[in-house]
Design a protein around this motif. Structure first.
Motif, PDB file in Angstrom:
ATOM      1  N   LYS A 205       0.829  -0.980   0.293  1.00 25.33           N
ATOM      2  CA  LYS A 205       0.231   0.006   0.051  1.00 25.33           C
ATOM      3  C   LYS A 205       0.919   1.835   0.150  1.00 25.33           C
ATOM      4  O   LYS A 205       1.824   1.253  -0.027  1.00 25.33           O
ATOM      5  CB  LYS A 205      -0.843   0.105   1.360  1.00 25.33           C
ATOM      6  N   GLU A 206       0.418   2.258  -0.411  1.00 26.29           N
ATOM      7  CA  GLU A 206       1.000   3.639  -0.282  1.00 26.29           C
ATOM      8  C   GLU A 206       1.668   4.042   0.698  1.00 26.29           C
ATOM      9  O   GLU A 206       0.474   3.278   2.366  1.00 26.29           O
ATOM     10  CB  GLU A 206       0.194   4.926  -0.495  1.00 26.29           C
ATOM     11  N   ASN A 207       3.225   4.835   1.065  1.00 26.31           N
ATOM     12  CA  ASN A 207       3.661   4.630   1.785  1.00 26.31           C
ATOM     13  C   ASN A 207       4.212   3.402   2.801  1.00 26.31           C
ATOM     14  O   ASN A 207       4.765   2.947   4.041  1.00 26.31           O
ATOM     15  CB  ASN A 207       3.164   5.451   3.132  1.00 26.31           C
ATOM     16  N   GLU A 208       4.080   2.045   2.057  1.00 24.15           N
ATOM     17  CA  GLU A 208       4.750   0.531   2.880  1.00 24.15           C
ATOM     18  C   GLU A 208       5.913   0.618   1.800  1.00 24.15           C
ATOM     19  O   GLU A 208       6.126   1.611   0.787  1.00 24.15           O
ATOM     20  CB  GLU A 208       3.727  -0.052   2.648  1.00 24.15           C
ATOM     21  N   TYR A 209       6.555  -0.018   2.586  1.00 23.22           N
ATOM     22  CA  TYR A 209       8.136  -0.292   2.255  1.00 23.22           C
ATOM     23  C   TYR A 209       8.759  -1.826   2.431  1.00 23.22           C
ATOM     24  O   TYR A 209       8.714  -2.821   3.528  1.00 23.22           O
ATOM     25  CB  TYR A 209       8.909   0.595   2.264  1.00 23.22           C
TER      26      TYR A 209
END
Length: 183
Positions: free
Chosen positions: A103-107
């Motif tokens: 998801k967005e802002n995950e890494y």
């Protein structure tokens, strides 16, 4: 000597998800240390690859057993302790495309390698070289060259909001509340 392994081409986008430890017993089992957030998830991502003597090898899992701090595994075609010892310290590598989409802002940890680390006072501390896993929290291993001196290593706990203040994926920087004393 390495004819017991099935050689293959390098994966398109390799991603390290674990490491093989020492041989265990006489039947060719080895210890496996998972780098995945949920330790058991390492078994979801196949096929596994490793590199031995500059040759890419595909590994097929034959057996696994959960242990307290690691797994015991048996790799297909490894028949004894001597053959198993040849894999000690080899990384378990997969193709990154086999990982779930984030998801967005995950890494993924692997994505943060070589990110610049800047203290919240503006000091450049170095780049992420690796991660260490401890029972309490993960640790960033930072490498930094100080002029002509040898490379310094800084260990910074990965504690969000307390030590880790901001992760900027676009600019590949992490801001931390940390001010080591350089000698």
């Amino acid at each position: 000597m390495f004819n017991i392994y099935k050689k293959c081409n390098k994966p398109n986008d390799p991603c390290i998800i674990g490491k093989i430890g020492s041989a265990h017993g006489i039947l060719g089992m080895v210890k496996l240390f998972s780098f995945t957030e949920n330790k058991n998830d390492i078994f979801k991502y196949c096929p596994w690859f490793t590199v031995k003597e500059n040759q890419w090898i595909i590994l097929h899992l034959e057996y696994k057993k959960n242990n307290k701090d690691f797994f015991l595994i048996k790799i297909k075609n490894i028949k004894n302790r001597n053959e198993a010892q040849l894999l000690t310290h080899c990384h378990i590598i997969i193709e990154k495309k086999t990982l779930p989409i984030l998801k967005e802002n995950e890494y993924y940890w692997n994505d943060l390698i070589d990110f610049k680390i800047i203290s919240d006072t503006g000091n450049y501390l170095g780049k992420i070289d690796n991660f260490l896993q401890t029972r309490s929290n993960d640790i960033l291993v930072i490498k930094n060259y100080r002029g002509n001196k040898k490379k310094k290593e800084i260990l910074i706990p990965f504690i969000e909001n307390e030590v880790i203040k901001n992760i900027d994926i676009v600019n590949k920087t992490i801001t931390v509340h940390w001010n080591p004393i350089f000698e």
